[in-house]
Design an enzyme around this catalytic site. Structure first.
Site, PDB file in Angstrom:
ATOM      1  N   HIS A 287       2.922  -5.222   8.020  1.00  0.00           N
ATOM      2  CA  HIS A 287       3.046  -6.646   8.319  1.00  0.00           C
ATOM      3  C   HIS A 287       1.881  -7.415   7.702  1.00  0.00           C
ATOM      4  O   HIS A 287       2.078  -8.423   7.012  1.00  0.00           O
ATOM      5  CB  HIS A 287       3.080  -6.832   9.830  1.00  0.00           C
ATOM      6  CG  HIS A 287       3.139  -8.258  10.286  1.00  0.00           C
ATOM      7  ND1 HIS A 287       4.271  -8.817  10.825  1.00  0.00           N
ATOM      8  CD2 HIS A 287       2.203  -9.238  10.305  1.00  0.00           C
ATOM      9  CE1 HIS A 287       4.038 -10.077  11.138  1.00  0.00           C
ATOM     10  NE2 HIS A 287       2.772 -10.359  10.843  1.00  0.00           N
ATOM     11  N   GLU A 288       0.634  -6.947   7.934  1.00  0.00           N
ATOM     12  CA  GLU A 288      -0.530  -7.678   7.437  1.00  0.00           C
ATOM     13  C   GLU A 288      -0.587  -7.702   5.916  1.00  0.00           C
ATOM     14  O   GLU A 288      -0.840  -8.732   5.295  1.00  0.00           O
ATOM     15  CB  GLU A 288      -1.809  -7.058   8.003  1.00  0.00           C
ATOM     16  CG  GLU A 288      -1.908  -7.038   9.510  1.00  0.00           C
ATOM     17  CD  GLU A 288      -1.581  -8.368  10.165  1.00  0.00           C
ATOM     18  OE1 GLU A 288      -1.715  -9.412   9.511  1.00  0.00           O
ATOM     19  OE2 GLU A 288      -1.160  -8.360  11.328  1.00  0.00           O
TER      20      GLU A 288
ATOM     21  N   HIS B  90       1.717 -10.166   4.352  1.00  0.00           N
ATOM     22  CA  HIS B  90       1.227 -11.542   4.297  1.00  0.00           C
ATOM     23  C   HIS B  90       0.515 -11.793   2.973  1.00  0.00           C
ATOM     24  O   HIS B  90       0.608 -12.879   2.394  1.00  0.00           O
ATOM     25  CB  HIS B  90       0.263 -11.808   5.450  1.00  0.00           C
ATOM     26  CG  HIS B  90       0.934 -12.180   6.738  1.00  0.00           C
ATOM     27  ND1 HIS B  90       1.873 -13.182   6.831  1.00  0.00           N
ATOM     28  CD2 HIS B  90       0.780 -11.700   8.007  1.00  0.00           C
ATOM     29  CE1 HIS B  90       2.273 -13.294   8.092  1.00  0.00           C
ATOM     30  NE2 HIS B  90       1.636 -12.407   8.818  1.00  0.00           N
TER      31      HIS B  90
ATOM     32  N   GLU C 242       6.155 -15.540   8.571  1.00  0.00           N
ATOM     33  CA  GLU C 242       5.987 -14.502   9.580  1.00  0.00           C
ATOM     34  C   GLU C 242       7.147 -13.508   9.549  1.00  0.00           C
ATOM     35  O   GLU C 242       6.954 -12.292   9.658  1.00  0.00           O
ATOM     36  CB  GLU C 242       5.872 -15.151  10.963  1.00  0.00           C
ATOM     37  CG  GLU C 242       5.476 -14.208  12.076  1.00  0.00           C
ATOM     38  CD  GLU C 242       4.067 -13.656  11.940  1.00  0.00           C
ATOM     39  OE1 GLU C 242       3.791 -12.625  12.577  1.00  0.00           O
ATOM     40  OE2 GLU C 242       3.253 -14.238  11.189  1.00  0.00           O
TER      41      GLU C 242
ATOM     42  N   HIS D  61       5.556 -17.424  15.302  1.00  0.00           N
ATOM     43  CA  HIS D  61       5.952 -16.078  15.715  1.00  0.00           C
ATOM     44  C   HIS D  61       7.305 -16.079  16.414  1.00  0.00           C
ATOM     45  O   HIS D  61       7.953 -15.045  16.530  1.00  0.00           O
ATOM     46  CB  HIS D  61       4.885 -15.475  16.623  1.00  0.00           C
ATOM     47  CG  HIS D  61       3.557 -15.332  15.950  1.00  0.00           C
ATOM     48  ND1 HIS D  61       2.577 -16.299  16.016  1.00  0.00           N
ATOM     49  CD2 HIS D  61       3.062 -14.353  15.156  1.00  0.00           C
ATOM     50  CE1 HIS D  61       1.540 -15.916  15.317  1.00  0.00           C
ATOM     51  NE2 HIS D  61       1.809 -14.740  14.777  1.00  0.00           N
TER      52      HIS D  61
END
Length: 755
Positions: free
Chosen positions: A366-367, A370, A390, A454
């Site tokens: 996920h990070e 980004h 997101e 989110h």
């Protein structure tokens, strides 16, 4: 040149993004199913992507050469796109397809100032150019001299940070002067300030505040730091690539550009100490062993690197072969993890009591994703584009899990299910039915852009699950799902392998900083057309999945005709109108016919209506399209032909200044004008309540069309009807426009008269 998908809002900034924000973690659903069970057979559409649309897999040297070439041609590209003399393009990235199509991303400047929200992508193949743009506004501002000082902008930014409960807020750098193009019809001179400090949960803060340089009004704000062999706590026993230095092994991944993993030792800055070991056996699967988190973090980075490399040919986060780095054990009781552009690194907290680290594989993926979004579309982390940003990280987090296929972390469509951040064993987010967390939305509605990103990510996550697996009850990898649709109709999935290809291409090729949900639908349909062909079963599944979350409509089987707006044309003025139609019966040729066309117009075999209207009249046109299978469709619209007299010369409207006039001259007509004379006016101007608009007849009679009505609404795009029967039709008519209040500015784009 033609122009494709467009949307609005700002350009990319350096971002730090985290998995989620404290206070937004509650989840009420319960994971079901048995991990490790054999996968169930799934009823999905099977298709093979077109080889030509696949990423070319550029080497760093080839990518550098393409960047250099695009930079050398930037001025010519700007001229070819019709940008103004003060506008310049700055190359951000270049991608290439296997068939040679290139996609060049540009940032824009105006008179040397960055244009926030001016980013665009130029797609080039065989000499044909199309664009994807964040804004279609004409980028210009009436002055480059700010009325509001830099010090005032600093104060506004600090006040905004205080309102957001920031700790230790301070301006990181002096505010910079920019052109804000986030509002599609009104580029504005502005100050951009960046406020540092800490967010309420001790995540580092980079609050960007954009302030109108004329009024001091806050135009936009967003938080740049968003919350988002060894044995690991979550990944189990996994292989690690390490580096031997003397007699000590270092957690430095020589197979992936030297990615380094550090122990911050509960610090909040710098890199801490590099993880080292004496025997190359790392961690023991327990949280108390500090190396265990390092194993999960290092493996997560490696698995994510491999996923993007194996599936898309992407060479690192920025596709430049350069590794990021990772930091474990951040802060005390820090219940989060985040990606930062400024350090080009991932950072992971140890959770509540420093005993619940956020180092699971899907968190790492996920990070890092980004970072991929930042390097490509740069989706603004606010509003609908923030939800898409997101969701993109959630989507690729799931895809990385499926690609890694770990026995200790069975692939699923949940986010954060392993880290137990809630203390009750539930995931942070559920892609099959996002509302299971108690707050996320399953489907789009007009209020979506106003909620936390989110939760506004929910519909996009839901779309991806539906596109991958389809709707209804099913079991995947031993986990039970039951995904609903907003329209009550079923969706057949295409498999995660093809769904991820479509989302990646849409993100990296067609989305821009301000893409919203409607724009994402356009981008993914274009990506599906590139990869699998337009109106193929895979393409139709994309449309179905969007309709299932209330974005757009499903495409009906057979022939479909795009809506055609009602037309107004002038007698003697040439016409060219393309009727757009398609069929879901792949490979079936279309034939076009029409009834009710104005005299002088015809429709050809491709659906192009051309000619010169000869008679003033109004008719109902019916266009019928058929394919070779016998499927047909008909659409109707009204076509009015009148004696029109137009002026399309742009005239700037002075702010709180003198009236401006635009003339048209009527000749060769006798008698008086009609009692139902029509005046069409298009003015681009924020706060239309500032404006008066009058029609002045040949004998000087003034007809008021608009007298400071409409309040704070923007623009005038309207047809007015006046009784001008006391006026001779022949002579010079004028449209008179005046701005009677300060601050908001604009211009008269065009108008026409049908007397």
């Amino acid at each position: 040149m033609s122009r494709q998908h467009r949307s609005s809002h700002r350009s990319r900034y350096a971002l730090t993004l985290a998995l989620t924000a404290v206070g937004t973690l509650l989840a009420t659903g319960v994971q079901t199913g048995t991990a490790g069970a054999a996968p169930a057979a799934r009823d999905t559409i099977h298709a093979t992507p077109r080889a030509g649309a696949a990423p070319a897999g550029l080497t760093p040297a080839r990518r550098a050469a393409l960047l250099k070439g695009a930079t050398a041609k930037a001025a010519a590209t700007a001229a070819g796109l019709g940008l103004g003399a003060k506008e310049k393009l700055v190359v951000k990235d270049v991608a290439q397809d296997a068939d040679g199509t290139t996609h060049t991303r540009y940032e824009r400047t105006y008179a040397g100032l960055p244009v926030l929200g001016g980013d665009l992508v130029v797609h080039a193949k065989d000499g044909r150019i199309t664009t994807s743009e964040a804004t279609d506004a004409t980028v210009t501002v009436p002055t480059l001299t700010p009325k509001v000082t830099s010090a005032t902008a600093r104060g506004k930014a600090l006040a905004a940070a205080k309102k957001a409960d920031a700790k230790g807020a301070a301006i990181d750098t002096a505010p910079r002067l920019v052109v804000w193009a986030g509002d599609a019809d009104r580029p504005t001179l502005a100050w951009e300030s960046v406020v540092g400090g800490l967010q309420h949960d001790d995540t580092p803060s980079e609050l960007h505040v954009v302030t109108d340089a004329a009024t001091g009004k806050e135009l936009f704000r967003f938080e740049g730091v968003q919350t988002g062999t060894g044995t690991g706590q979550f990944s189990g026993t996994v292989p690690l690539s390490t580096t031997l230095s003397g007699s000590t092994y270092q957690l430095v991944d020589g197979d992936r550009a030297g990615h380094r993993t550090y122990d911050l030792n509960q610090g909040t800055s710098g890199t801490g100490t590099l993880f080292t070991d004496d025997n190359d056996v790392w961690g023991d699967g327990t949280q108390s062993n500090r190396q265990t988190a390092g194993v999960d973090v290092a493996f997560g980075a490696a698995a994510t690197w491999d996923y993007y490399k194996d599936v898309f040919g992407r060479n690192g986060i920025r596709n430049d072969g350069v590794a990021a780095y990772s930091r474990a054990h951040y802060g005390n009781n820090y219940v989060n993890a985040f990606w930062s552009d400024s350090c080009f690194c991932m950072t992971y907290g140890d959770g509540s009591g420093n005993t619940h680290p956020l180092t699971a594989l899907d968190v790492a993926a996920h990070e890092m994703s980004h970072g991929v979004t930042s390097a490509t579309a740069g989706l603004t982390y606010s509003g609908e584009s923030g939800g898409l940003n997101e969701a993109t990280s959630d989507i690729f987090a799931a895809a990385v899990e499926f690609h890694a296929d770990l026995p200790a972390d069975v692939p699923d469509y949940f986010v954060g299910e392993k880290i137990n951040i809630n203390g009750n064993g539930t995931p942070l987010r559920y892609m099959d039915k996002p509302s299971r967390d108690g707050t996320s939305r399953d489907s789009w509605d007009s209020s979506l852009g106003g909620i936390d990103v989110h939760y506004s990510s929910g519909p996009a996550n839901h779309f991806f699950y539906l596109l991958s697996e389809g709707s209804g009850a099913k079991t995947v990898n031993g986990v039970a799902y039951d995904s609903p649709t907003s329209d009550g109709l079923p969706v057949t999935g295409i498999g995660i392998e093809n769904a991820q290809q479509i989302w990646y291409r849409a993100l990296t090729t067609y989305m821009t900083s301000s893409t919203n949900y409607a724009g994402a639908r356009t981008a993914t349909l274009q990506a599906a057309a590139d990869l699998f062909g337009a109106y193929t079963p895979t393409y139709l599944a994309v449309s179905d999945a969007w309709a299932a979350i209330n974005v757009g409509q499903r495409i009906a089987p057979g022939v479909n005709i795009a809506a055609t707006a009602n037309q107004t044309s002038g007698v003697g003025d040439a016409v060219s109108l393309q009727v757009e139609a398609y069929t879901t019966n792949t490979g079936s040729a279309l034939t076009y016919s029409a009834t009710g066309l104005p005299d002088g117009l015809t429709i050809d075999a491709s659906g192009l209506i051309t000619g010169t209207p000869t008679t003033a009249a109004t008719s109902t046109v019916a266009v019928t399209v058929a394919d070779a299978t016998g499927s047909t469709a008909t659409r109707t619209f009204t076509w009015r032909v009148a004696h029109l007299y137009a002026n399309s010369t742009r005239i700037d409207i002075p702010d709180a200044g003198a009236a401006v006039e635009s003339p048209v001259t009527v000749s060769g007509r006798t008698g008086n004008a009609s009692a139902t004379t029509e005046v069409y006016v298009k003015i681009v101007h924020t706060y239309r309540g500032d404006l008066t608009v009058d029609l002045v007849g040949p004998n000087g009679t003034v007809y008021s069309l608009l007298n400071r009505s409409g309040g704070s609404a923007d623009n005038v795009d309207q047809t007015f009807t006046v009784d001008a029967s006391a006026q001779p039709v022949e002579g010079t008519w004028k449209l008179r426009v005046q701005d009677r209040a300060s601050i908001d500015v604009g211009y008269l784009e065009k108008w026409y008269l049908a007397p």
